[in-house]
Design a protein around this motif. Structure first.
Motif, PDB file in Angstrom:
ATOM      1  N   GLY A 184      15.187   2.161  -9.970  1.00 22.91           N
ATOM      2  CA  GLY A 184      16.409   1.511 -10.419  1.00 22.91           C
ATOM      3  C   GLY A 184      17.226   1.023  -9.238  1.00 22.91           C
ATOM      4  N   ALA A 185      18.506   1.169  -9.340  1.00 20.59           N
ATOM      5  CA  ALA A 185      19.407   0.713  -8.278  1.00 20.59           C
ATOM      6  C   ALA A 185      19.739   1.864  -7.337  1.00 20.59           C
ATOM      7  CB  ALA A 185      20.677   0.136  -8.884  1.00 20.59           C
ATOM      8  N   ILE A 186      18.726   2.628  -6.930  1.00 25.41           N
ATOM      9  CA  ILE A 186      18.965   3.774  -6.064  1.00 25.41           C
ATOM     10  C   ILE A 186      19.596   3.313  -4.754  1.00 25.41           C
ATOM     11  CG2 ILE A 186      16.659   3.706  -5.022  1.00 25.41           C
ATOM     12  CD1 ILE A 186      16.749   6.781  -4.981  1.00 25.41           C
ATOM     13  N   SER A 187      20.636   4.012  -4.352  1.00 27.71           N
ATOM     14  CA  SER A 187      21.360   3.633  -3.148  1.00 27.71           C
ATOM     15  C   SER A 187      20.728   4.284  -1.924  1.00 27.71           C
ATOM     16  CB  SER A 187      22.820   4.081  -3.249  1.00 27.71           C
ATOM     17  OG  SER A 187      22.904   5.496  -3.231  1.00 27.71           O
ATOM     18  N   ARG A 188      21.097   3.775  -0.790  1.00 32.01           N
ATOM     19  CA  ARG A 188      20.656   4.366   0.476  1.00 32.01           C
ATOM     20  C   ARG A 188      21.098   5.827   0.553  1.00 32.01           C
ATOM     21  NH1 ARG A 188      19.227   2.875   5.549  1.00 32.01           N
ATOM     22  NH2 ARG A 188      20.040   4.121   7.263  1.00 32.01           N
ATOM     23  N   GLU A 189      22.338   6.076   0.156  1.00 32.17           N
ATOM     24  CA  GLU A 189      22.882   7.429   0.221  1.00 32.17           C
ATOM     25  C   GLU A 189      22.136   8.378  -0.703  1.00 32.17           C
ATOM     26  OE1 GLU A 189      25.389   4.559   1.937  1.00 32.17           O
ATOM     27  OE2 GLU A 189      24.695   4.641  -0.150  1.00 32.17           O
ATOM     28  N   GLN A 190      21.745   7.884  -1.875  1.00 32.40           N
ATOM     29  CA  GLN A 190      21.026   8.733  -2.816  1.00 32.40           C
ATOM     30  C   GLN A 190      19.629   9.071  -2.312  1.00 32.40           C
ATOM     31  OE1 GLN A 190      20.890   7.164  -6.795  1.00 32.40           O
ATOM     32  NE2 GLN A 190      19.797   8.931  -7.628  1.00 32.40           N
ATOM     33  N   LEU A 191      18.947   8.088  -1.738  1.00 30.63           N
ATOM     34  CA  LEU A 191      17.607   8.352  -1.197  1.00 30.63           C
ATOM     35  C   LEU A 191      17.703   9.323  -0.020  1.00 30.63           C
ATOM     36  CD1 LEU A 191      14.632   7.652  -1.577  1.00 30.63           C
ATOM     37  CD2 LEU A 191      14.931   5.781   0.064  1.00 30.63           C
ATOM     38  N   GLN A 192      18.721   9.181   0.810  1.00 35.60           N
ATOM     39  CA  GLN A 192      18.921  10.133   1.900  1.00 35.60           C
ATOM     40  C   GLN A 192      19.155  11.537   1.355  1.00 35.60           C
ATOM     41  OE1 GLN A 192      22.188   8.089   3.877  1.00 35.60           O
ATOM     42  NE2 GLN A 192      20.891   7.650   5.661  1.00 35.60           N
ATOM     43  N   ALA A 193      19.930  11.635   0.279  1.00 32.38           N
ATOM     44  CA  ALA A 193      20.196  12.941  -0.329  1.00 32.38           C
ATOM     45  C   ALA A 193      18.903  13.568  -0.859  1.00 32.38           C
ATOM     46  CB  ALA A 193      21.221  12.803  -1.448  1.00 32.38           C
ATOM     47  N   HIS A 194      18.027  12.762  -1.449  1.00 28.98           N
ATOM     48  CA  HIS A 194      16.752  13.282  -1.937  1.00 28.98           C
ATOM     49  C   HIS A 194      15.893  13.778  -0.764  1.00 28.98           C
ATOM     50  CE1 HIS A 194      16.853  10.752  -5.917  1.00 28.98           C
ATOM     51  NE2 HIS A 194      17.861  11.594  -5.813  1.00 28.98           N
ATOM     52  N   PHE A 195      15.931  13.058   0.340  1.00 24.66           N
ATOM     53  CA  PHE A 195      15.174  13.463   1.519  1.00 24.66           C
ATOM     54  C   PHE A 195      15.699  14.799   2.048  1.00 24.66           C
ATOM     55  CE2 PHE A 195      13.562  11.798   5.926  1.00 24.66           C
ATOM     56  CZ  PHE A 195      12.624  12.811   5.951  1.00 24.66           C
ATOM     57  N   ILE A 196      16.999  14.917   2.125  1.00 22.28           N
ATOM     58  CA  ILE A 196      17.590  16.162   2.615  1.00 22.28           C
ATOM     59  C   ILE A 196      17.254  17.320   1.679  1.00 22.28           C
ATOM     60  CG2 ILE A 196      19.797  17.339   3.037  1.00 22.28           C
ATOM     61  CD1 ILE A 196      20.837  14.561   4.042  1.00 22.28           C
ATOM     62  N   ASP A 197      17.279  17.074   0.366  1.00 23.30           N
ATOM     63  CA  ASP A 197      16.879  18.109  -0.593  1.00 23.30           C
ATOM     64  C   ASP A 197      15.441  18.561  -0.334  1.00 23.30           C
ATOM     65  OD1 ASP A 197      19.327  18.049  -1.854  1.00 23.30           O
ATOM     66  OD2 ASP A 197      18.656  16.815  -3.546  1.00 23.30           O
ATOM     67  N   PHE A 198      14.561  17.597  -0.104  1.00 25.48           N
ATOM     68  CA  PHE A 198      13.161  17.917   0.196  1.00 25.48           C
ATOM     69  C   PHE A 198      13.070  18.807   1.433  1.00 25.48           C
ATOM     70  CE2 PHE A 198       9.618  16.515   2.998  1.00 25.48           C
ATOM     71  CZ  PHE A 198       8.555  17.090   2.310  1.00 25.48           C
ATOM     72  N   LEU A 199      13.769  18.420   2.497  1.00 17.98           N
ATOM     73  CA  LEU A 199      13.705  19.200   3.733  1.00 17.98           C
ATOM     74  C   LEU A 199      14.305  20.593   3.545  1.00 17.98           C
ATOM     75  CD1 LEU A 199      14.612  16.503   6.421  1.00 17.98           C
ATOM     76  CD2 LEU A 199      12.369  17.500   5.950  1.00 17.98           C
ATOM     77  N   GLU A 200      15.385  20.690   2.796  1.00 21.02           N
ATOM     78  CA  GLU A 200      16.002  22.000   2.579  1.00 21.02           C
ATOM     79  C   GLU A 200      15.048  22.961   1.865  1.00 21.02           C
ATOM     80  OE1 GLU A 200      20.762  20.842   2.407  1.00 21.02           O
ATOM     81  OE2 GLU A 200      19.600  20.931   0.541  1.00 21.02           O
ATOM     82  N   GLN A 201      14.110  22.414   1.114  1.00 17.63           N
ATOM     83  CA  GLN A 201      13.157  23.260   0.406  1.00 17.63           C
ATOM     84  C   GLN A 201      11.908  23.575   1.226  1.00 17.63           C
ATOM     85  OE1 GLN A 201      12.726  22.950  -3.860  1.00 17.63           O
ATOM     86  NE2 GLN A 201      13.960  21.078  -3.865  1.00 17.63           N
ATOM     87  N   VAL A 202      11.439  22.630   2.049  1.00 17.51           N
ATOM     88  CA  VAL A 202      10.171  22.864   2.754  1.00 17.51           C
ATOM     89  C   VAL A 202      10.337  23.351   4.191  1.00 17.51           C
ATOM     90  CG1 VAL A 202       8.967  21.176   1.316  1.00 17.51           C
ATOM     91  CG2 VAL A 202       9.912  20.453   3.520  1.00 17.51           C
ATOM     92  N   VAL A 203      11.476  23.055   4.828  1.00 14.90           N
ATOM     93  CA  VAL A 203      11.643  23.459   6.228  1.00 14.90           C
ATOM     94  C   VAL A 203      11.667  24.982   6.391  1.00 14.90           C
ATOM     95  CG1 VAL A 203      13.272  23.446   8.171  1.00 14.90           C
ATOM     96  CG2 VAL A 203      12.633  21.297   7.056  1.00 14.90           C
ATOM     97  N   PRO A 204      12.347  25.741   5.512  1.00 15.96           N
ATOM     98  CA  PRO A 204      12.268  27.202   5.662  1.00 15.96           C
ATOM     99  C   PRO A 204      10.833  27.725   5.595  1.00 15.96           C
ATOM    100  CG  PRO A 204      14.092  26.633   4.225  1.00 15.96           C
ATOM    101  CD  PRO A 204      13.319  25.357   4.471  1.00 15.96           C
ATOM    102  N   THR A 205       9.993  27.118   4.758  1.00 13.80           N
ATOM    103  CA  THR A 205       8.586  27.498   4.696  1.00 13.80           C
ATOM    104  C   THR A 205       7.891  27.172   6.008  1.00 13.80           C
ATOM    105  OG1 THR A 205       8.532  27.123   2.310  1.00 13.80           O
ATOM    106  CG2 THR A 205       6.424  27.164   3.448  1.00 13.80           C
ATOM    107  N   ALA A 206       8.190  25.997   6.565  1.00  8.33           N
ATOM    108  CA  ALA A 206       7.608  25.619   7.853  1.00  8.33           C
ATOM    109  C   ALA A 206       8.025  26.590   8.948  1.00  8.33           C
ATOM    110  CB  ALA A 206       8.022  24.191   8.214  1.00  8.33           C
TER     111      ALA A 206
END
Length: 405
Positions: free
Chosen positions: A207-229
């Motif tokens: 849809g009309a996903i914003s730059r800020e929203q995609l960045q937020a999704h990326f940060i969410d991803f990292l917050e979940q996988v970085v502790p495992t790393a």
């Protein structure tokens, strides 16, 4: 730098024997046959290790699997739709299995819909060889007239839109289909490619996903996988956008130094860093590549060394894959900065002081021209590139004449 070579698995036209003869010490590979979002099992990972460690005659190759490229971040994960939570859990399980096998470095990217994107996979260069090329006019022709994305004309200058219309008018049906195949090819080595309907469906879901929203999704991803790393002793490293500017009306959020700073500061961890790709970042004239190495050195976990030649200084412009020492990037300055970072790490006592690198892409020359290998990954062209890069490294590290004198 630890010299490695990308290998797409047993079906790769470049064999393990070829890689040993090229002089690489390690291999960069992935389980491309496993569908995106599915767990990489210990058995499949062990099989790839064994493939890498064995020559055709069954003798040991002496090679090791050094870097995973890539453990894919699915479109569901990027959009946070569908099965994205399950995919993240599967991602963590795959990380556990990889770490248990001895892998320490995992490369990935966060590009929406299209991964690396080119309009011509075998563009003829002056010496008669061929290379990959991104032409902004051809891409606009695909976007406006073949994909027919709503609102596409507004994303281009009038000059580009006019030239795109002229070019598509000169194409026959086969040429239009070939352009569409080139653009939608997907991840190198992947068995998954997209139809025009697939691309449009993803665009509709974004849809009309914003730059800020995609960045937020990326940060969410990292917050979940970085502790495992961190727990597993893994280094995750994000590859930059390729090309490093917005496509198909969607933002690209890892195209500049500022983009990397924003994301890496948001989830600040030694386990989260950068895949420093001189080709991707070098396609933008406003990226200072030696400076990025100097400022992000401690978080550079993997190096892709290749060069591109830009047609202009436009941010969103055309370029082609040049010889490794022949494009717009000052490769000698980049390598000097990397050597300085490695020496700093070694003095600091870091176990990962030696950064894995690979000669990224290459021009098809000599026997490559008839081999029809994975686009961008010819055997001889990459071996030539590795030899050139190795020569620069050797000169800069020479005890009497190099940087250490």
């Amino acid at each position: 730098m630890r010299q490695t070579w990308r290998w797409f698995g047993p079906k790769d036209l470049t064999s393990i024997d070829d890689i040993t003869q090229a002089g690489a010490a390690g291999v960069v590979s992935a389980l491309h046959h496993v569908p995106n979002g599915v767990v990489w099992t210990a058995e499949e990972i062990a099989r790839r290790h064994q493939d890498i460690q064995t020559r055709k005659d069954g003798s040991p190759s002496g090679l090791t699997w050094d870097v995973v490229e890539s453990l894919p971040v699915t479109e569901d994960m990027k959009k946070q739709k569908g099965n994205w939570r399950e995919h993240i859990e599967n991602y963590k399980i795959s990380m556990h299995n990889l770490a248990a096998s001895g892998i320490e470095t995992i490369c990935y990217n966060f590009m929406p819909v299209l991964d690396w994107t080119r309009t011509d996979l075998r563009w003829t260069v002056a010496n008669g060889g061929s290379c990959m090329r991104f032409d902004i006019n051809d891409f606009a022709a695909f976007d406006i007239h073949i994909l027919k994305r709503p609102g596409a004309p507004a994303d281009y200058t009038n000059a580009i839109a006019d030239e795109a219309a002229r070019r598509v008018a000169d194409m026959n049906d086969d040429e239009k289909k070939q352009l569409a195949r080139n653009v939608t090819m997907g991840l190198p080595g992947s068995t998954e490619s997209m139809t025009l309907e697939d691309v449009q469906a993803h665009l509709d879901e974004y849809g009309a996903i914003s730059r800020e929203q995609l960045q937020a999704h990326f940060i969410d991803f990292l917050e979940q996988v970085v502790p495992t790393a961190e727990e597993l002793g893994l280094r995750l490293c994000c590859h930059p956008d390729d090309p490093p500017f917005a496509l198909l009306g969607l933002p690209r959020i890892m195209s500049t130094e500022a983009d990397y700073k924003y994301i890496l500061d948001a989830v600040d961890s030694p386990a989260s860093g950068m895949t420093f790709c001189t080709g991707s970042l070098g396609a933008r004239p406003d990226n200072d590549l030696p400076g990025i190495v100097q400022r992000f050195g401690p978080k550079i976990h993997f190096l892709h060394l290749r060069n591109v030649k830009r047609d202009s200084d436009d941010i969103a412009g055309s370029f082609y894959e040049a010889e490794h020492l022949g494009g717009d990037t000052d490769m000698v300055a980049v390598i000097a900065a990397v050597i300085a970072e490695e020496r700093r790490r070694k003095a600091e006592g870091r176990a990962d002081w030696q950064i894995p690198m690979r000669p990224d892409h290459g021009q098809d020359i000599l026997d490559d021209l008839g081999r029809r290998s994975q686009p961008g990954y010819p055997t001889i062209g990459r071996m030539k590139g590795l030899a050139e890069l190795r020569g620069v490294m050797t000169a800069l590290e020479h005890h009497d004449f190099g940087l250490g004198r």
